[in-house]
Scaffold this motif. Structure first.
Motif, PDB file in Angstrom:
ATOM      1  N   ASP A  92       0.826  -1.210   0.000  1.00  0.00           N
ATOM      2  CA  ASP A  92       0.000   0.000   0.000  1.00  0.00           C
ATOM      3  C   ASP A  92       0.861   1.260   0.000  1.00  0.00           C
ATOM      4  N   LYS A  93       1.955   1.222   0.749  1.00  0.00           N
ATOM      5  CA  LYS A  93       2.878   2.357   0.849  1.00  0.00           C
ATOM      6  C   LYS A  93       4.294   1.830   0.690  1.00  0.00           C
ATOM      7  N   VAL A  94       5.160   2.675   0.121  1.00  0.00           N
ATOM      8  CA  VAL A  94       6.555   2.286  -0.094  1.00  0.00           C
ATOM      9  C   VAL A  94       7.457   3.378   0.474  1.00  0.00           C
ATOM     10  N   PHE A  95       8.452   2.964   1.260  1.00  0.00           N
ATOM     11  CA  PHE A  95       9.387   3.908   1.856  1.00  0.00           C
ATOM     12  C   PHE A  95      10.054   4.739   0.768  1.00  0.00           C
ATOM     13  N   ILE A  96      10.171   6.020   1.012  1.00  0.00           N
ATOM     14  CA  ILE A  96      10.702   6.955   0.023  1.00  0.00           C
ATOM     15  C   ILE A  96      12.112   6.579  -0.452  1.00  0.00           C
ATOM     16  N   GLY A  97      12.899   6.009   0.409  1.00  0.00           N
ATOM     17  CA  GLY A  97      14.249   5.598   0.005  1.00  0.00           C
ATOM     18  C   GLY A  97      14.225   4.601  -1.138  1.00  0.00           C
ATOM     19  N   TYR A  98      13.280   3.679  -1.108  1.00  0.00           N
ATOM     20  CA  TYR A  98      13.126   2.717  -2.199  1.00  0.00           C
ATOM     21  C   TYR A  98      12.546   3.389  -3.439  1.00  0.00           C
TER      22      TYR A  98
END
Length: 120
Positions: free
Chosen positions: A61-67
């Motif tokens: 649903d959400k992905v860490f900004i670093g990735y």
């Protein structure tokens, strides 16, 4: 790619990710742990690893900004000519399709700004 087969990298990453999920520490922990296990395998292998990790991430649903920032940047540097001799033509074609799907998927992902890999 002397130590790995193309499909083997995708399989082992998915297996390890699912195994880390069973530790009940959340998907962020599982993806962080899986990513950490397979960094720096080799130039072509690293593109495959980023693609496999990206394929898992785009299901979240959400992905860490670093990735969201890092994986597309690295995958954008993939040069099919460099993979000749290490991957078959079919594998290169498959990888290019997967890379494009991951880049598009991460471009449209909802961003998670929480840097913690632990469950929240």
């Amino acid at each position: 790619m002397k130590d790995w087969e193309y499909d083997e990298i995708f399989e082992v990453i998915n297996e390890d990710y699912n195994e880390y999920l069973t530790l009940n520490r959340g998907y962020r922990y599982a993806i962080a742990r899986t990513s950490d296990e397979y960094i720096n395998l080799g130039r072509i292998e690293d593109f495959i690893v980023d693609t496999a990790i990206g394929e898992i991430l785009i299901t979240h649903d959400k992905v860490f900004i670093g990735y969201v920032e890092g994986i597309p940047k690295r995958l954008g540097m993939f040069n099919p000519k460099e993979a000749e001799g290490e991957l078959t033509e079919e594998e290169i074609k498959d990888l290019l399709q997967r890379i494009n799907r991951v880049i598009d998927g991460l471009k449209n992902a909802e961003i998670d700004y929480n840097p913690s890999a632990e469950k929240s």
